[in-house]
Design a protein around this motif. Structure first.
Motif, PDB file in Angstrom:
ATOM      1  N   GLY A 113       0.780  -1.231   0.000  1.00 35.36           N
ATOM      2  CA  GLY A 113       0.000   0.000   0.000  1.00 35.36           C
ATOM      3  C   GLY A 113       0.806   1.272   0.000  1.00 35.36           C
ATOM      4  O   GLY A 113       0.258   2.351   0.175  1.00 35.36           O
ATOM      5  N   LEU A 164      -3.491  -3.184   1.222  1.00 33.15           N
ATOM      6  CA  LEU A 164      -3.573  -2.109   0.237  1.00 33.15           C
ATOM      7  C   LEU A 164      -3.900  -0.791   0.924  1.00 33.15           C
ATOM      8  O   LEU A 164      -4.242  -0.767   2.095  1.00 33.15           O
ATOM      9  N   THR A 218      -2.897  -1.791  -7.895  1.00 30.72           N
ATOM     10  CA  THR A 218      -2.665  -3.025  -7.139  1.00 30.72           C
ATOM     11  C   THR A 218      -4.005  -3.617  -6.700  1.00 30.72           C
ATOM     12  O   THR A 218      -4.196  -4.834  -6.755  1.00 30.72           O
ATOM     13  N   ARG A 219      -4.930  -2.770  -6.309  1.00 33.07           N
ATOM     14  CA  ARG A 219      -6.285  -3.231  -5.961  1.00 33.07           C
ATOM     15  C   ARG A 219      -6.923  -3.928  -7.162  1.00 33.07           C
ATOM     16  O   ARG A 219      -7.515  -5.003  -7.034  1.00 33.07           O
ATOM     17  N   GLU A 220      -6.789  -3.320  -8.351  1.00 30.95           N
ATOM     18  CA  GLU A 220      -7.335  -3.922  -9.565  1.00 30.95           C
ATOM     19  C   GLU A 220      -6.718  -5.295  -9.818  1.00 30.95           C
ATOM     20  O   GLU A 220      -7.427  -6.240 -10.191  1.00 30.95           O
ATOM     21  N   CYS A 264      -5.472  -7.338  -7.554  1.00 31.97           N
ATOM     22  CA  CYS A 264      -6.026  -8.267  -6.555  1.00 31.97           C
ATOM     23  C   CYS A 264      -7.425  -8.721  -6.937  1.00 31.97           C
ATOM     24  O   CYS A 264      -7.742  -9.916  -6.839  1.00 31.97           O
ATOM     25  N   PHE A 302      -7.644  -9.146   0.219  1.00 33.53           N
ATOM     26  CA  PHE A 302      -6.914  -7.954   0.654  1.00 33.53           C
ATOM     27  C   PHE A 302      -7.640  -7.253   1.789  1.00 33.53           C
ATOM     28  O   PHE A 302      -8.810  -7.495   2.047  1.00 33.53           O
ATOM     29  N   GLU A 340      -7.783  -3.167   3.567  1.00 34.93           N
ATOM     30  CA  GLU A 340      -7.456  -1.756   3.371  1.00 34.93           C
ATOM     31  C   GLU A 340      -6.768  -1.217   4.624  1.00 34.93           C
ATOM     32  O   GLU A 340      -7.230  -1.449   5.738  1.00 34.93           O
TER      33      GLU A 340
END
Length: 179
Positions: free
Chosen positions: A7, A45, A52-54, A56, A63, A65
């Protein structure tokens, strides 16, 4: 549990490091696959890492947050939310399952462990962060009571991809070692 720290702002790199490819594979996936050989894995994240979220979501990686205010703040948040865990930076493309197993065996769930390499194991063309005669690597165990070093033996842990030059070197190494 193993948490992959993914993150950060990646200010030196200028791009989200977890999605950058080493040997044709995003670094996050390289780390995730090795960690998954040993334990349950969660990717940490923040709002700083939308690509990076996309990744995952596309790959089905679990994940969580984090606040995204900084590494220490995020680790503190995760310790409070999850309890003790093993953490690994998403920019350690050559971490292996055996490295995670060594950390897991040594972790008592209380005392934090900082993964280190004796400097004699560090390849000469790398310039890792050093402390008290060791190269500090991005593999740790996070507990609430004190801290000690854990000597690891994988020399490629000294390659933490922080700059475009590091990325080029990692890609060359990946081609040489076939992973």
């Amino acid at each position: 549990m193993i948490v992959i720290m993914a993150g950060g702002r990646s200010s030196r790199m200028g791009a989200e490091k977890p999605v950058l490819r080493v040997g044709g594979v995003p670094m996050l996936l390289r780390v995730y696959r090795e960690a998954g050989k040993v334990d349950e894995v969660l990717v940490a994240l923040s709002r700083n890492t939308p690509r990076t979220r996309e990744l995952c979501l596309r790959e089905g990686l679990p994940f969580v947050e984090t606040p995204g205010k900084g590494y220490v703040e995020d680790v503190t948040y995760l310790l409070r939310e999850l309890g003790p865990f093993i953490s690994v930076s998403s920019d350690l493309p050559f971490v292996k399952g055996g490295d995670f197993r060594a950390m897991k065996r040594a972790f008592d769930g209380r005392t934090s462990l900082t993964g280190v390499l004796p400097l004699k194991l560090v390849p000469g063309d790398l310039n890792p962060v050093t402390y008290r005669g060791y190269a500090v690597v991005g593999l740790n165990a996070v507990g609430g009571e004190g801290e000690r070093f854990l000597e690891l033996s994988n020399p490629l842990l000294a390659l933490n991809v922080n700059t475009p030059e590091d990325l080029k070197l990692a890609d060359r190494i990946a081609k040489l070692v076939g992973r």
